[in-house]
Design a protein around this motif. Structure first.
Motif, PDB file in Angstrom:
ATOM      1  N   VAL A  13       0.798  -1.221   0.000  1.00 37.19           N
ATOM      2  CA  VAL A  13       0.000   0.000   0.000  1.00 37.19           C
ATOM      3  C   VAL A  13       0.833   1.274   0.000  1.00 37.19           C
ATOM      4  N   ILE A  14       1.970   1.269   0.697  1.00 31.93           N
ATOM      5  CA  ILE A  14       2.760   2.496   0.828  1.00 31.93           C
ATOM      6  C   ILE A  14       3.133   3.097  -0.525  1.00 31.93           C
ATOM      7  N   PRO A  15       3.573   2.303  -1.524  1.00 35.78           N
ATOM      8  CA  PRO A  15       3.861   2.908  -2.838  1.00 35.78           C
ATOM      9  C   PRO A  15       2.626   3.561  -3.473  1.00 35.78           C
ATOM     10  N   ILE A  16       1.447   2.975  -3.244  1.00 34.21           N
ATOM     11  CA  ILE A  16       0.217   3.552  -3.801  1.00 34.21           C
ATOM     12  C   ILE A  16      -0.097   4.874  -3.110  1.00 34.21           C
ATOM     13  N   VAL A  17       0.031   4.891  -1.787  1.00 33.12           N
ATOM     14  CA  VAL A  17      -0.246   6.106  -1.021  1.00 33.12           C
ATOM     15  C   VAL A  17       0.735   7.215  -1.400  1.00 33.12           C
TER      16      VAL A  17
END
Length: 256
Positions: free
Chosen positions: A238-242
């Motif tokens: 999720v962190i790369p998407i956020v």
């Protein structure tokens, strides 16, 4: 030469069942039928045949007929389903929830049609008593999840926002289970379980943004998680998407 008379085979030993054992036998037979057919489609004759007993014997134990038998079988199934959510407080919380869901989805798989009839309602045998039994399972399941989050009983009972979030997640698990059955049990149960755990983590994170109690729960939970566990794996995805949404932050907007 003397002849030896043939020795007859020993007779099978017959043991009279106790009242509790006979009742358990009838409930087991009924559950086997209710598991794969809607309750109102199952007759007492079929239960008697499945149990290997006479119809009058079924009535002796359940004089209220199919309704009483169904409610008793439902209560037995509810006890079994509630046990699915019971997990020792050992290891990271999200891994405990994953084990809980493995057992829950195994129950759904085994009781497919009966599970659908139970949660969807609409059966002629549905009453306020059966609804109370089902709601009891939902509340017990929510209490167990809150216990894994460190907010059940003791000096830190769950507040309204956190409790609502967990009960909403339980409702989502039910809905996903029904859709899973409708879709021919696809995707694989393990994939569905992983998605449901991710769903719980995401709900916790979103609620923590505006609820101090849930924020405290999340902080305590993350301290117990590992990089290769459900929370760590979700963070990695999720962190790369956020990060792609950084331009939405006030500081970023002000610098443009």
């Amino acid at each position: 030469m003397t002849s030896t008379a043939a020795v007859p085979p020993p007779r099978a030993t017959y043991r009279r069942l106790s009242v509790e054992e006979r009742r358990a036998q009838l409930l087991l037979a009924a559950l086997g039928l209710f598991a794969h057919r809607a309750p109102d489609e199952v007759s007492l004759d079929e239960v008697a045949v499945a149990a290997g007993v006479s119809r009058p014997l079924v009535y002796r134990y359940f004089p209220g007929g199919r309704q009483q038998l169904y409610e008793a079988a439902l209560g037995s199934a509810a006890d079994e389903l509630t046990l699915c959510f019971t997990e020792p407080p050992v290891g990271p919380p999200t891994e405990r929830v994953a084990r809980v869901l493995d057992r829950y989805l195994g129950f759904v798989d085994e009781h497919d049609t009966g599970f659908s009839a139970l949660l969807r309602g609409g059966s002629v045998v549905e009453t306020s008593r059966t609804t109370t039994i089902v709601d009891g399972v939902r509340r017990a399941a929510a209490d167990e999840i809150l216990r894994h989050l460190g907010r059940m009983g003791g000096e830190q009972p769950a507040g309204p926002r956190l409790r609502m979030m967990v009960r909403s997640w339980i409702a989502a698990v039910e809905a996903a289970s029904l859709i899973w059955l409708d879709d021919g049990k696809r995707p694989a149960a393990s994939e569905l379980r992983g998605w449901l755990v991710d769903h719980l983590i995401a709900l916790l994170a979103a609620t923590a943004a505006t609820d101090p109690e849930t924020a405290e729960v999340v902080n305590d939970l993350l301290a117990l998680e590992t990089s290769d566990g459900p929370a760590g794996q979700l963070a990695e995805r999720v962190i790369p998407i956020v990060a792609e949404a950084a331009h939405l932050l006030p500081a970023a907007a002000a610098s443009d």
